[in-house]
Enzyme design. Structure first.
Site, PDB file in Angstrom:
ATOM      1  N   GLU A   1      39.322  31.214  65.700  1.00  0.00           N
ATOM      2  CA  GLU A   1      38.108  30.393  65.860  1.00  0.00           C
ATOM      3  C   GLU A   1      37.267  30.402  64.588  1.00  0.00           C
ATOM      4  O   GLU A   1      36.040  30.376  64.631  1.00  0.00           O
ATOM      5  CB  GLU A   1      37.311  30.944  67.048  1.00  0.00           C
ATOM      6  CG  GLU A   1      36.652  29.898  67.936  1.00  0.00           C
ATOM      7  CD  GLU A   1      37.365  28.588  67.938  1.00  0.00           C
ATOM      8  OE1 GLU A   1      38.440  28.516  68.560  1.00  0.00           O
ATOM      9  OE2 GLU A   1      36.868  27.633  67.343  1.00  0.00           O
TER      10      GLU A   1
HETATM   11  C1  FAD Z   1      46.562  35.230  68.716  1.00  0.00           C
HETATM   12  C2  FAD Z   1      46.108  33.995  68.003  1.00  0.00           C
HETATM   13  C3  FAD Z   1      45.652  32.917  68.720  1.00  0.00           C
HETATM   14  C4  FAD Z   1      45.267  31.741  68.059  1.00  0.00           C
HETATM   15  N1  FAD Z   1      44.898  30.640  68.789  1.00  0.00           N
HETATM   16  C5  FAD Z   1      44.702  29.463  68.147  1.00  0.00           C
HETATM   17  C6  FAD Z   1      44.524  28.240  68.875  1.00  0.00           C
HETATM   18  O1  FAD Z   1      44.492  28.241  70.110  1.00  0.00           O
HETATM   19  N2  FAD Z   1      44.394  27.090  68.176  1.00  0.00           N
HETATM   20  C7  FAD Z   1      44.427  27.051  66.820  1.00  0.00           C
HETATM   21  O2  FAD Z   1      44.317  25.974  66.250  1.00  0.00           O
HETATM   22  N3  FAD Z   1      44.580  28.183  66.095  1.00  0.00           N
HETATM   23  C8  FAD Z   1      44.719  29.382  66.723  1.00  0.00           C
HETATM   24  N4  FAD Z   1      44.913  30.523  66.005  1.00  0.00           N
HETATM   25  C9  FAD Z   1      44.898  30.454  64.552  1.00  0.00           C
HETATM   26  C10 FAD Z   1      43.652  31.059  63.930  1.00  0.00           C
HETATM   27  O3  FAD Z   1      42.523  30.266  64.221  1.00  0.00           O
HETATM   28  C11 FAD Z   1      43.923  31.243  62.441  1.00  0.00           C
HETATM   29  O4  FAD Z   1      44.838  32.315  62.318  1.00  0.00           O
HETATM   30  C12 FAD Z   1      42.660  31.508  61.647  1.00  0.00           C
HETATM   31  O5  FAD Z   1      41.867  30.355  61.610  1.00  0.00           O
HETATM   32  C13 FAD Z   1      42.957  31.958  60.219  1.00  0.00           C
HETATM   33  O6  FAD Z   1      43.898  31.144  59.604  1.00  0.00           O
HETATM   34  P1  FAD Z   1      45.163  31.806  58.874  1.00  0.00           P
HETATM   35  O7  FAD Z   1      45.791  32.725  59.836  1.00  0.00           O
HETATM   36  O8  FAD Z   1      45.961  30.744  58.284  1.00  0.00           O
HETATM   37  O9  FAD Z   1      44.511  32.713  57.755  1.00  0.00           O
HETATM   38  P2  FAD Z   1      44.067  32.213  56.304  1.00  0.00           P
HETATM   39  O10 FAD Z   1      43.277  30.973  56.412  1.00  0.00           O
HETATM   40  O11 FAD Z   1      45.245  32.232  55.394  1.00  0.00           O
HETATM   41  O12 FAD Z   1      43.083  33.386  55.889  1.00  0.00           O
HETATM   42  C14 FAD Z   1      43.539  34.645  55.381  1.00  0.00           C
HETATM   43  C15 FAD Z   1      42.319  35.415  54.858  1.00  0.00           C
HETATM   44  O13 FAD Z   1      41.704  34.682  53.789  1.00  0.00           O
HETATM   45  C16 FAD Z   1      40.344  34.421  54.089  1.00  0.00           C
HETATM   46  N5  FAD Z   1      40.001  33.085  53.608  1.00  0.00           N
HETATM   47  C17 FAD Z   1      40.722  31.956  53.714  1.00  0.00           C
HETATM   48  N6  FAD Z   1      40.066  30.925  53.159  1.00  0.00           N
HETATM   49  C18 FAD Z   1      38.902  31.409  52.684  1.00  0.00           C
HETATM   50  C19 FAD Z   1      37.793  30.839  52.003  1.00  0.00           C
HETATM   51  N7  FAD Z   1      37.722  29.550  51.718  1.00  0.00           N
HETATM   52  N8  FAD Z   1      36.773  31.664  51.669  1.00  0.00           N
HETATM   53  C20 FAD Z   1      36.804  32.960  51.979  1.00  0.00           C
HETATM   54  N9  FAD Z   1      37.821  33.560  52.625  1.00  0.00           N
HETATM   55  C21 FAD Z   1      38.861  32.783  52.986  1.00  0.00           C
HETATM   56  C22 FAD Z   1      40.230  34.519  55.606  1.00  0.00           C
HETATM   57  O14 FAD Z   1      38.911  34.851  56.031  1.00  0.00           O
HETATM   58  C23 FAD Z   1      41.239  35.615  55.911  1.00  0.00           C
HETATM   59  O15 FAD Z   1      40.654  36.853  55.734  1.00  0.00           O
HETATM   60  C24 FAD Z   1      45.283  31.707  66.648  1.00  0.00           C
HETATM   61  C25 FAD Z   1      45.711  32.808  65.925  1.00  0.00           C
HETATM   62  C26 FAD Z   1      46.144  33.940  66.570  1.00  0.00           C
HETATM   63  C27 FAD Z   1      46.660  35.100  65.763  1.00  0.00           C
END
Ligand code: FAD
Length: 618
Positions: free
Chosen positions: A444
């Protein structure tokens, strides 16, 4: 087998609802049918459902998880039955307006029930929670046919809903979504891959309505080119009945650290002709519309944070009262000294007090935000209070999401520590709470992204006026603490925290005006923590202000001198109500003297102008 069915102290919920925000005093036609008695009855029923229907499947869901076979997902034993019972009893529609078949319960009361359900089984509650958010989006923005055929099924839980943003290359960077949408007559065809979709496939309902972001042909890059679609698992016939299966396939589920009962799915979309989809609103309005769902979900995730913290604390408290270990530290040399319950050891007491004050503060924030939102639904457009409530809700939504999920997880960690080795093994639910609650700071919008929202958007909103609104609200709350003589020392500590926040915010704004973006971005999380610490302490102060005269009155009626600690403690032992109010004063003392000093650390980091992190080599 983890022992520890969910249980909650109803007095805590009633205090926030009826003594802090005074939800029973909301007036207007919407509330004519309601009253405190009815609210209390609903809360008692919700607690029963949490304990009897949801809690028994919480551990099973964790141990069994979900099973994927050829695109089908089977949920853990008991999930189907619990989901049916939950929906048939109307719990999905508690906050839904009566014109849509719901109870129209005020949001603070509805949120209190959600906390109980979530505390009892957060993985299970992912299914109805996201379904309700999808339903509310369709209610607010859907076309007439969606409102006629899709909305009632979502609101009742007969069909489930999801929220599909994330793709392998598009997590935090939602603007990089590449799922493509091509027009095909009166609808669209979508092709792409969505990952991590909670409840993307399961056996709880006959249909699933995916709310999905995609990019239409020729749309610009970034979030401005995104549109929002309804993509049903089974396509609807004209009369709303179920038609053929859509071109959409669950190609796998994740194996996770926690919330194992919730299916986290990869969806392959449109591998054949393209999945049939229907636009919500107009093209390129996707992010703006999705924010309707995301803001609701963000409040919901904050509640997840404190719901599990509360459940973990309640269980740890029970354990600490029962577990006998060691002697009073003053008698440690006496091998025959009385063995004591671990709750008597100062360090265990400290951990429990930390947990309790955090939980009470987080719940106060969640319910207060729901109270702002409730007022915004019913107050006339020209009511002068509207602006204040809107500003506070906007600024505090990322704070609530992040602070309650970071601190909530921290509480589960301390609650586990209370058990010693028994917390680490599967016999008690402590380790599951800790594993389950980690995801809340990630999905989220990660807490890092929430902090950027606070610093980059919310603090600058309306030229900084919304933030000033927050500061004056904090001032009001702290001012009330200062009006009570017994609380002068705590008042001084709260003022110090507030001044640190004011100083740090001013520094950030000056940096922004000077064109330095690096330092505000670097210290966004420090800023969010600082805002959260001060807001939560002000709300804990408000609770103490409410409790203080009530405790005085009870002491006077009992003829107890509260400054005599021995007499006071003997009295509190036998008077549950007085003990309850004393806890609120203890929370404030703990926060003011033991926790708030950490605000100095945030302020120092924010105002130091130190660029070493930016310049460091990794
Ligand atoms: C169990 C689970 C349920 C989920 N359910 C849903 C769902 O129902 N629907 C859905 O759409 N998604 C869902 N997600 C996805 C979730 O919302 C994403 O994992 C989350 O938004 C982070 O994206 P990412 O994993 O690609 O991490 P990344 O975006 O790659 O981030 C990795 C790290 O880098 C940091 N970071 C990235 N960009 C920036 C920036 N611009 N500035 C500062 N820091 C940054 C982040 O804070 C994090 O610490 C779910 C994930 C899990 C694990």
């Amino acid at each position: 087998m983890a022992s520890g069915a969910y249980q909650t102290d109803m007095r805590d919920h009633k205090f926030v609802l009826f003594e802090q925000v005074e939800v029973q005093n909301l007036s207007g036609p919407k509330y004519e049918e309601f009253g405190q008695d009815l609210y209390e009855m609903i809360l008692e029923e919700a607690s029963k459902v949490a304990t009897e229907t949801i809690s028994p499947i919480n551990e099973i869901g964790d141990r069994q998880g979900c099973t994927w076979t050829d695109g089908a997902v089977t949920t853990a034993d008991g999930y189907k039955e619990a989901y049916k019972t939950f929906c048939e009893a109307g719990w999905t529609m508690m906050g839904t307006p009566p014109e849509f078949g719901g109870q129209g319960l005020p949001l603070p009361v509805a949120l209190a029930t959600v906390e109980m359900f979530t505390g009892a089984g957060c993985a299970f509650m992912m299914y109805p929670g996201l379904t309700a958010a999808a339903g509310n989006l369709v209610r607010a923005m859907g076309d007439d046919w969606m409102k006629e055929h899709v909305l009632p099924k979502l609101l009742s839980g007969e069909w489930a809903g999801t929220m599909c943003l994330t793709e392998p290359q598009a997590g935090s960077a939602v603007g990089d979504v590449s799922t493509r949408a091509v027009r095909d007559g009166d609808h669209w065809r979508l092709q792409g891959t969505k990952i991590f979709v909670s409840g993307g496939e399961h056996d709880l309902t006959e249909n699933i309505i995916h709310i999905m972001l995609a990019r239409t042909e020729g749309a610009p890059a970034g979030i401005k080119g995104l549109s929002l679609f309804i993509v049903p698992k089974f396509i609807l016939n004209k009369d709303g009945s179920l038609g053929p299966k859509n071109d959409l396939y669950c190609s796998g589920i994740e194996h996770k650290m926690g919330i194992n009962g919730s299916a986290t799915c990869t969806l392959s979309i449109g591998d054949n002709d393209g999945a049939q989809a229907w636009l919500i609103g107009n093209e390129a309005e996707g992010m703006m519309r999705m924010f309707h769902m995301m803001n609701e979900a963000r409040i919901g995730v904050g509640v997840q944070g404190y719901a599990l913290a509360a459940a973990a604390y309640d269980q740890a408290l029970k354990y600490a009262r029962d577990r006998i270990q060691g002697t009073d530290f003053k008698e440690f040399k006496d091998a025959s000294a009385r063995r004591v319950a671990i709750i008597e050891h100062p360090d265990v007491k400290r951990m429990l007090l930390h947990c309790r004050s955090q939980v009470d503060g987080m719940r106060a924030l969640g319910i207060t935000l729901a109270w702002f939102a409730e007022n915004l639904e019913t107050l006339p457009e020209d009511d002068p209070q509207r602006g204040k409530f809107e500003d506070l809700l906007q600024v505090l939504t990322p704070v609530h999401k992040s602070w309650c999920t970071d601190q909530g997880h921290d509480v589960t960690k301390w609650a586990l520590q209370v058990y010693g080795g028994y917390g680490y093994i599967g016999e008690y639910p402590a380790e599951q709470y800790m594993r389950d609650s980690k995801i809340f700071s990630i999905y989220e919008g990660t807490n890092g992204i929430q902090a950027l929202d606070l610093v980059g958007r919310k603090m600058a909103m309306k030229g900084g006026q919304s933030f000033m609104q927050l500061m004056s609200w904090i001032n009001e709350l702290i001012g009330d603490v200062g009006a009570i003589d017994d609380l002068k020392a705590e008042h001084a500590a709260l003022e110090k925290g507030r001044d640190r926040l004011g100083g740090a915010a001013m520094h950030m704004m000056q940096l922004g005006m000077s064109g330095d973006q690096d330092l505000p971005v670097l210290h966004a999380c420090d800023m969010l923590n600082l805002v959260g610490d001060v807001v939560i302490s002000a709300l804990i102060g408000q609770q103490a202000v409410i409790a203080h005269p009530k405790l005085d009155a009870l002491a006077a009626a009992a003829g107890v001198d509260r400054s005599d600690l021995v007499a006071r403690n003997a009295w509190l032992e036998g008077d549950g109500e007085a003990r309850f109010y004393q806890r609120k004063l203890d929370n404030l003392a703990y926060f003011a003297h033991q926790f708030l000093p950490r605000t100095a650390q945030w302020q120092r980091a924010i105002t130091s102008s130190d660029r070493s992190v930016l310049e460091a080599v990794l």
